[in-house]
Scaffold this active site. Sequence first.
Site, PDB file in Angstrom:
ATOM      1  CE  LYS A   1     -49.100 -29.184 -52.193  1.00 17.69           C
ATOM      2  NZ  LYS A   1     -50.318 -28.801 -51.445  1.00 17.69           N
TER       3      LYS A   1
ATOM      4  N   GLY B   1     -52.830 -17.401 -46.954  1.00 17.99           N
ATOM      5  CA  GLY B   1     -51.913 -17.343 -48.078  1.00 17.99           C
ATOM      6  C   GLY B   1     -52.505 -16.652 -49.288  1.00 17.99           C
ATOM      7  CG  PHE B   2     -51.463 -15.971 -54.073  1.00 16.42           C
ATOM      8  CD1 PHE B   2     -52.205 -14.848 -54.419  1.00 16.42           C
ATOM      9  CD2 PHE B   2     -51.093 -16.860 -55.070  1.00 16.42           C
ATOM     10  CE1 PHE B   2     -52.574 -14.624 -55.738  1.00 16.42           C
ATOM     11  CE2 PHE B   2     -51.453 -16.643 -56.382  1.00 16.42           C
ATOM     12  CZ  PHE B   2     -52.202 -15.522 -56.714  1.00 16.42           C
TER      13      PHE B   2
ATOM     14  CE1 TYR C   1     -45.976 -27.357 -52.762  1.00 15.19           C
ATOM     15  CE2 TYR C   1     -45.398 -27.424 -55.088  1.00 15.19           C
ATOM     16  CZ  TYR C   1     -46.278 -27.055 -54.084  1.00 15.19           C
ATOM     17  OH  TYR C   1     -47.445 -26.412 -54.393  1.00 15.19           O
TER      18      TYR C   1
ATOM     19  CG  ASN D   1     -47.610 -22.244 -40.581  1.00 13.65           C
ATOM     20  OD1 ASN D   1     -47.828 -21.470 -41.523  1.00 13.65           O
ATOM     21  ND2 ASN D   1     -46.772 -23.271 -40.683  1.00 13.65           N
TER      22      ASN D   1
END
Length: 339
Positions: free
Chosen positions: A161, A17-18, A157, A39
Amino acid sequence: MKLAQDQSLTLVAGGAGFIGSHLCAELLARGKRVVCLDNLQTARPTNLRLLEDHPNFEFVEGDIVNALPVDITSRAGQFERIYNLACAASPPQYQADPEHTMLTCVVGTDHLLRLAETSGARFLLTSTSEVYGDPEVHPQPENYRGWVNCTGPRACYDEGKRAAEAMAFDFARMGRADVRVARIFNTYGPHMHPDDGRVVSNLVCQALSGRDITIYGDGSQTRSFCYVSDMVEGLIALMEGDLDGSEPVNLGNPEELTVTELLEAILQIVDRPVTVTHLPLPTDDPRRRRPDISRAEAQLGWRPRTPLSVGLARTCAWFAEEIAGGDVQDPVTVPVAAE
């Protein structure tokens, strides 16, 4: 490339990812042997282009919601550090499959914590400023419990978290794992996905392509933007810091600016006339967001060093190259993300 069986390893879940890809690159630069688990649901495989042939890098495709791949579990005793960055991090991405988002946060974190317990590895969870919701306290210190809509469209989200944090700290309290929890605030830089909904990628790509600029609300909502290399330094400092792991640590840039001010800074770099269109704010979009990083400064000696003008120039240059190379399509118009 499969790394040797007798070597200590660092696992980076979400490493394509980023932020994860930058973290992998920095760990390799520091001489670590890195296994990236991803993934590829929201990551861009091109993020790993420069790492694929590194002799100390290995990529394993897998989803932490499921049982961890044998390539990971068969080497449990080799892992000394486990970073969990595995989760979609912008509203359009994590709302596309909210069940998977919640399971990634909870079930996925459980799988990685159990791996840390088995291997004796130190574990770092990347949590988020979203745990503070639309905050009533400003700036946000770690002891603020937040103002989160626990049944809203962002709850998969936000609450995911928060649950992941609770699980990590329970593992720590029971002596099952040595944990660190980072609450990440807005981060930007190269490797951002052009249509992930983050305000920086939205505005930069729209400005570079000459399209209308989309601002949600009147542009007075604030964010605090941290360049990705500074964030990576903060994550590594937290992982390696001599802490007891009983408290979360905010990582972000305490310099607050409005979305309108961000656009003005971008246009100083892109320097072309634009038309601005205003649309309604997304549901539960935070009005203000700024981290109190006193704990990170005191315990880690860390604070961001990259000026906004420098970070934006690098980000604009990277997106310009991606657009010129055809790797970036015109970004879709999506709501501004708080992360």
